[in-house]
Motif scaffolding. Structure first.
Motif, PDB file in Angstrom:
ATOM      1  N   ILE A 154      -2.767  -3.047   4.143  1.00  0.00           N
ATOM      2  CA  ILE A 154      -2.217  -3.859   3.056  1.00  0.00           C
ATOM      3  C   ILE A 154      -2.797  -5.263   3.184  1.00  0.00           C
ATOM      4  CG2 ILE A 154      -0.120  -4.878   2.098  1.00  0.00           C
ATOM      5  CD1 ILE A 154       1.404  -2.432   3.058  1.00  0.00           C
ATOM      6  N   THR A 155      -3.580  -5.667   2.198  1.00  0.00           N
ATOM      7  CA  THR A 155      -4.231  -6.974   2.266  1.00  0.00           C
ATOM      8  C   THR A 155      -3.341  -8.101   1.760  1.00  0.00           C
ATOM      9  OG1 THR A 155      -5.257  -6.563   0.100  1.00  0.00           O
ATOM     10  CG2 THR A 155      -6.533  -5.973   2.063  1.00  0.00           C
ATOM     11  N   HIS A 156      -2.410  -7.757   0.851  1.00  0.00           N
ATOM     12  CA  HIS A 156      -1.470  -8.773   0.362  1.00  0.00           C
ATOM     13  C   HIS A 156      -0.169  -8.082  -0.009  1.00  0.00           C
ATOM     14  CE1 HIS A 156      -0.172 -12.593  -1.197  1.00  0.00           C
ATOM     15  NE2 HIS A 156       0.118 -12.060  -2.364  1.00  0.00           N
ATOM     16  N   SER A 209       1.769  -8.208   4.964  1.00  0.00           N
ATOM     17  CA  SER A 209       0.340  -8.417   4.741  1.00  0.00           C
ATOM     18  C   SER A 209      -0.413  -8.226   6.052  1.00  0.00           C
ATOM     19  CB  SER A 209       0.087  -9.822   4.196  1.00  0.00           C
ATOM     20  OG  SER A 209       0.655  -9.983   2.921  1.00  0.00           O
ATOM     21  N   VAL A 251       3.883  -7.300  -5.573  1.00  0.00           N
ATOM     22  CA  VAL A 251       2.436  -7.205  -5.364  1.00  0.00           C
ATOM     23  C   VAL A 251       2.154  -6.495  -4.039  1.00  0.00           C
ATOM     24  CG1 VAL A 251       0.260  -8.458  -5.067  1.00  0.00           C
ATOM     25  CG2 VAL A 251       2.022  -9.340  -6.636  1.00  0.00           C
ATOM     26  N   VAL A 252       1.395  -5.408  -4.115  1.00  0.00           N
ATOM     27  CA  VAL A 252       0.900  -4.722  -2.914  1.00  0.00           C
ATOM     28  C   VAL A 252      -0.587  -4.454  -3.140  1.00  0.00           C
ATOM     29  CG1 VAL A 252       1.151  -2.781  -1.334  1.00  0.00           C
ATOM     30  CG2 VAL A 252       3.147  -3.589  -2.617  1.00  0.00           C
ATOM     31  N   ASP A 253      -1.442  -5.156  -2.420  1.00  0.00           N
ATOM     32  CA  ASP A 253      -2.888  -4.993  -2.561  1.00  0.00           C
ATOM     33  C   ASP A 253      -3.478  -4.289  -1.344  1.00  0.00           C
ATOM     34  OD1 ASP A 253      -2.944  -6.278  -5.014  1.00  0.00           O
ATOM     35  OD2 ASP A 253      -3.357  -8.256  -4.150  1.00  0.00           O
ATOM     36  N   GLY A 254      -4.589  -3.597  -1.569  1.00  0.00           N
ATOM     37  CA  GLY A 254      -5.310  -2.940  -0.480  1.00  0.00           C
ATOM     38  C   GLY A 254      -5.124  -1.435  -0.448  1.00  0.00           C
ATOM     39  N   LYS A 298      -3.205   2.078  -2.841  1.00  0.00           N
ATOM     40  CA  LYS A 298      -2.561   2.500  -4.085  1.00  0.00           C
ATOM     41  C   LYS A 298      -1.070   2.693  -3.820  1.00  0.00           C
ATOM     42  CE  LYS A 298      -6.578   4.902  -5.998  1.00  0.00           C
ATOM     43  NZ  LYS A 298      -7.125   6.206  -6.487  1.00  0.00           N
ATOM     44  N   THR A 299      -0.244   2.362  -4.815  1.00  0.00           N
ATOM     45  CA  THR A 299       1.199   2.570  -4.688  1.00  0.00           C
ATOM     46  C   THR A 299       1.737   3.133  -5.998  1.00  0.00           C
ATOM     47  OG1 THR A 299       2.009   0.459  -5.579  1.00  0.00           O
ATOM     48  CG2 THR A 299       1.293   0.487  -3.256  1.00  0.00           C
TER      49      THR A 299
END
Length: 447
Positions: A353-355, A372, A409-412, A414-415
């Motif tokens: 998870i990048t962010h 993060s 927000v969840v980056d990095g 898929k959710t």
């Protein structure tokens, strides 16, 4: 009260239990696999013990290692969370033999409710309405055809020892029955080591309604209302809400009273959930889960009562902190399960998870153990968090949920966040007009 509780789980539920322990002034021990060494609950616990390599069978399902961790740290109780060993009667028995309290019901009650056929018999004896079907396991095709003809098609064949949709097949006509019976048995044997199956009437458009119950182990039981868990995919819950938009106050009181009395008569101790299919004003028992549910926060939101506190209190011999007349229902709550999965195919999406940014504001709760930079391991369930929203009524709750989903927000990786953003804008969902088949039909149309 306990001096030190070992939390035999991982992820958001381990962190959830840890928070409750800290609020009660109880020391905490967590166990973890090598894959979870950097998990948030490991960082926050008073003590941690590594119990094995990543595979669950070598760590979170390793009873010997968990008992050893209790003895090494001096833990006098174990909270199992949900999943893993939470409904393992042998685990409860072994802890008792080592004078360690299992924060849950007795091994005998876990066994009764873990066997779907015995659970149905017990429910019927306790006055809980059940789905028409076989009284026990079906021995052969001839018997299956006789029972199906009596209760009427369509019918559903279920694994006695099963769950999660495995060993479960629908027969619309007698011509379908033979292959459905054979397939269900094969799947049940492969998944659970037990190919026993039983038959029930298959309801066409039911809702999935579950009642949260508690027993003090001394003949007193209460209910904390119901949750609607009808939005499912492959028999796995995706979205839960309390109270159900399908029930009126009279129905809610009636089924809650039946369940509370049953728990009292059973002499049950701790948290449990009695699950029903609901159609045309009638409730039909399907199973009882003898543990805390993933979706328990929506009940906490509308009652203002911490269910983990209650579990610990009851297990320590302190009894329930509330009587039925003390339990009031306030407003409406919805929970969305945020999974590390593709929102359309539901393929797992482990990775870094990048962010990670969670929503806030009045009526917003996020239960999650990720952050993060956290690397989601590929070995476990894909649930990474739960978004719980509470409002004074369902309309306010839905509007608040829409806003909260926009902030999440969840980056990095898929959710499933995009799926919930679609659902919250759907007219059927807004109107509370859905059943257990709705989501799969919706997803099929979207492909």
């Amino acid at each position: 009260m306990f001096q030190k509780i070992l939390i035999a789980n991982r992820g958001e539920i381990a962190l959830r239990v840890l928070r409750a322990c800290k609020e009660l002034g109880i020391q905490t021990v967590v166990v973890h696999s090598t894959a979870d060494a950097d998990a948030m609950h490991v960082r926050l616990a008073d003590e941690s013990v590594c119990i094995g390599p990543p595979p669950s069978r070598d760590s979170y399902l390793n009873i010997h290692q968990i008992v050893a961790a209790c003895e090494i740290t001096g833990a006098d109780a174990v909270h199992p969370g949900y999943g893993f060993l939470s409904e393992n009667a042998k685990f409860a028995d072994i802890l008792a033999a080592h004078n360690i309290t299992f924060i849950g019901p007795s091994g005998d009650h876990i066994r009764i409710m873990g066997d779907k056929i015995e659970a149905k018999r017990t429910a019927k004896r306790l006055g809980i309405p059940v789905v028409p079907g076989s009284d026990g396991a079906v021995s052969d095709e001839k018997e299956a055809k006789r029972i199906a003809a009596e209760i009427g098609y369509p019918v559903i064949i279920k694994a006695s020892a099963g769950g999660g949709g495995r060993g479960m097949k629908v027969a619309l006509t007698e011509a379908d029955l033979e292959i459905a019976l054979q397939t269900a048995r094969t799947e049940a044997g492969a998944a659970f080591g037990d190919d026993a199956v039983y038959i029930e009437k298959y309801l066409q458009k039911p809702r999935h309604i579950e009642v949260q119950v508690f027993g003090d182990g001394f003949g007193r039981g209460v209910h904390f209302g119901e949750r609607d868990c009808s939005l499912q995919r492959r028999h796995q819950k995706v979205w839960e809400e309390a109270n159900s938009p399908a029930l009126n106050a009279e129905e809610r009181s009636r089924i809650g009273g039946i369940c509370a009395k049953a728990i009292a008569d059973l002499g049950y101790s701790g948290a449990g959930t009695i699950e029903f299919l609901y159609e045309n004003g009638e409730f039909y028992f399907i199973e009882m889960n003898t543990r805390l549910q993933v979706e328990h926060p929506v009940t906490e939101a509308i009652t203002g009562i911490d269910l983990v506190h209650e579990q610990i209190r009851v297990a320590s011999g302190g009894g329930l902190s509330v009587k039925q007349e003390d339990i009031k229902f306030n407003g409406h709550a919805i929970e969305c399960r945020i999974n590390a999965e593709d929102p359309r195919t539901f393929t797992p999406s482990p990775g870094t998870i990048t962010h990670f940014h969670t929503p806030g504001g009045l009526g917003i709760r996020v239960d999650s153990g990720v952050y993060s930079g956290y690397k989601i391991p590929p070995y476990y369930d894909s649930l990474i968090g739960k978004l719980i929203v509470h409002g004074r009524n369902r309309v306010e709750c839905m509007m608040r949920l829409r806003r909260a989903l926009d902030e999440f927000v969840v980056d990095g990786i898929k959710t499933t966040l995009p799926l919930f953003r679609d659902l919250v804008g759907n007219a059927d969902i807004a109107n509370g007009d859905y059943d257990i088949h709705w989501l799969e039909k919706y997803l099929a149309k979207e492909e």
